[in-house]
Design an enzyme around this catalytic site. Structure first.
Site, PDB file in Angstrom:
ATOM      1  CE  LYS A  42      -0.422  -0.144   5.067  1.00  0.00           C
ATOM      2  NZ  LYS A  42      -0.697  -0.820   5.452  1.00  0.00           N
ATOM      3  NE  ARG A 138      -6.666   0.717  11.355  1.00  0.00           N
ATOM      4  CZ  ARG A 138      -5.291   0.690  11.027  1.00  0.00           C
ATOM      5  NH1 ARG A 138      -4.435   1.726  11.401  1.00  0.00           N
ATOM      6  NH2 ARG A 138      -5.496  -0.440  11.180  1.00  0.00           N
ATOM      7  CE1 TYR A 262      12.695  31.492   5.026  1.00  0.00           C
ATOM      8  CE2 TYR A 262      12.382  28.883   3.860  1.00  0.00           C
ATOM      9  CZ  TYR A 262      12.344  30.709   3.794  1.00  0.00           C
ATOM     10  OH  TYR A 262      12.092  30.414   2.255  1.00  0.00           O
ATOM     11  CG  MET A 310       9.637  23.764  -0.511  1.00  0.00           C
ATOM     12  SD  MET A 310       7.957  24.663  -1.375  1.00  0.00           S
ATOM     13  CE  MET A 310       7.122  25.551  -0.629  1.00  0.00           C
TER      14      MET A 310
HETATM   15  C1  LIG Z   1      -0.059  -1.795   6.881  1.00  0.00           C
HETATM   16  C2  LIG Z   1      -0.953  -2.892   7.465  1.00  0.00           C
HETATM   17  C3  LIG Z   1      -0.032  -4.158   7.459  1.00  0.00           C
HETATM   18  C4  LIG Z   1       1.344  -3.910   7.982  1.00  0.00           C
HETATM   19  O1  LIG Z   1       1.954  -3.257   8.889  1.00  0.00           O
HETATM   20  P1  LIG Z   1       3.671  -3.093   9.037  1.00  0.00           P
HETATM   21  O2  LIG Z   1       3.613  -3.179  10.954  1.00  0.00           O
HETATM   22  O3  LIG Z   1       3.778  -2.282   7.732  1.00  0.00           O
HETATM   23  O4  LIG Z   1       3.506  -4.724   9.120  1.00  0.00           O
HETATM   24  C5  LIG Z   1      -0.516  -5.314   7.985  1.00  0.00           C
HETATM   25  N1  LIG Z   1      -2.151  -5.452   8.291  1.00  0.00           N
HETATM   26  C6  LIG Z   1      -2.703  -4.226   7.667  1.00  0.00           C
HETATM   27  C7  LIG Z   1      -4.088  -4.086   8.321  1.00  0.00           C
HETATM   28  C8  LIG Z   1      -2.144  -3.559   7.624  1.00  0.00           C
HETATM   29  O5  LIG Z   1      -3.074  -2.119   7.441  1.00  0.00           O
END
Ligand SMILES: *Cc1c(COP(=O)(O)O)cnc(C)c1O
Length: 367
Positions: A42, A138, A262, A310
């Protein structure tokens, strides 16, 4: 310019070592022999480039996990057979048609999603992962609701495999009571008939064998960073995949008492030599990294000083008189763990890696 030696002159580049990702995938497999693996890609493979990472793992990964249908479609275009797990499931009724077309594994975490699936006229049934809210609060069904939906979905025309999935909230804290409770709640449901089970993220793969189940879901460990505050990537045996490298584009001497950057928030307490580096927050470097955050110049650590701009940041070179304009800079990577920079900036490696912006060219190496 993006060809040949001209990369060497690139003022900022993220070099991705694909052999490190393959190595780290093998580490995950070795932690849990015989289990299958969804490589989590992802967010553009945590900033590393989903296309290249999926291609690099094409012949080894059992599957891939993504957050959205767009990400799933990108992976499917690169891999015709791999299982692709849609971690948050579908967001609208018509998404199930597209998911079936792509042949995805979909998570169901709400009643609406389950109803939409049962109302869909699909060309082929989908592998379904019922998500249990085991304690993170969640996403996911309560155990009671999950039992009901298991009964309703079992044997439904839209459902191929009926599977169970949950996610840990605190797997990075070793010995956490929350984790124990989450594992217990997961195991409590296994009197139901599930084809496959999945619970372990990177932290659980590395430290909680009882949570390995049938399918692992490694994310951060694939990219060579650590999910733990107190265990480094090197200690875990994973290799950093991304090196973010820049150049020293200017050097100057300033008098004691002068401010830098800055707001002039950092003031020289002695006559100082200041270096300017070609990387800023619009590249994904954390703007809130405080003075003292380590930056590597020609392999030597120097402290960041003043506010990150930036497109640039500044470092104190007073104790490194050999530094020159044009010198190589590593913001994080093979020699400076991203986790150290993240810790200094009050965040985690996940955020730094996934926030490297599109304007930073990615260069790929195979070892
Ligand atoms: C992102 C995610 C993972 C991977 O988690 P890591 O800590 O990066 O290994 C696994 N399961 C779900 C549901 C996630 O959203």
């Amino acid at each position: 310019m993006k060809t040949g030696d001209q990369w060497l002159n690139c003022p900022l580049v993220a070099t991705i070592d694909l052999s490190a990702i393959a190595h780290n995938y093998a580490v995950a497999q070795r932690c849990a022999p015989g289990r299958q693996v969804f490589a989590v890609v992802k967010a553009n493979a945590y900033g590393h480039g989903a296309r290249e990472v999926v291609t690099a793992l094409h012949d080894v990964a059992d599957g891939f996990a993504v957050a959205s249908l767009e990400e799933a479609a990108e992976v499917r275009a690169l891999h015709g057979e791999a299982r692709i797990l849609l971690l948050q499931g579908c967001f609208a009724a018509q998404d199930y048609l597209f998911a079936a077309q792509l042949g995805l594994d979909v998570v169901l975490h709400t009643e609406v999603q389950a109803q939409q699936l049962l109302a869909a006229q699909l060309a082929r049934p989908l592998n379904v992962w019922l998500k249990l809210d085991s304690g993170m609060h969640r996403l996911g069904f309560s155990a009671e609701a999950l039992r009901e939906w298991h009964a309703r979905l079992n044997g439904a025309a839209q459902v191929a495999e009926l599977n169970l999935l949950s996610h840990f909230a605190c797997a990075d804290e070793r010995g956490s009571e929350v984790t124990e409770l989450q594992l217990e709640r997961f195991l409590d449901l296994l009197d139901l008939d599930f084809a496959q089970r999945s619970l372990a993220n990177s932290a659980a793969i590395l430290t909680i064998p009882a949570a390995h189940m049938d399918w692992l879901r490694p994310g951060i460990m694939l990219y060579g960073a650590t999910p733990f505050a107190d265990l480094s990537a090197a200690e875990l045996g994973v290799r950093p995949a991304m090196s973010l490298t820049a150049q020293l584009i200017a050097c100057r001497d300033i008098a004691s008492g002068e401010g830098v950057g800055y707001g002039g928030t950092w003031r020289a307490e002695r006559a100082s030599r200041i270096g300017t580096v070609s990387c800023g927050y619009a590249d994904g470097y954390p703007r809130h990294a405080p003075s003292g955050t380590p930056v590597l110049i020609n392999g030597q650590r120097v402290p960041l000083v003043g506010r990150v701009s930036m497109d640039m940041l500044t470092v104190d070179l007073t104790d490194m008189p050999s530094a020159r304009e044009g010198d190589a800079v590593e913001l994080w990577g093979a020699q400076l763990p991203v986790d150290e920079v993240a810790q200094a900036a009050g965040t985690i490696g996940y955020e730094l890696l996934s926030k490297v912006t599109a304007r930073v060219p990615r260069r790929y190496r195979h070892g």
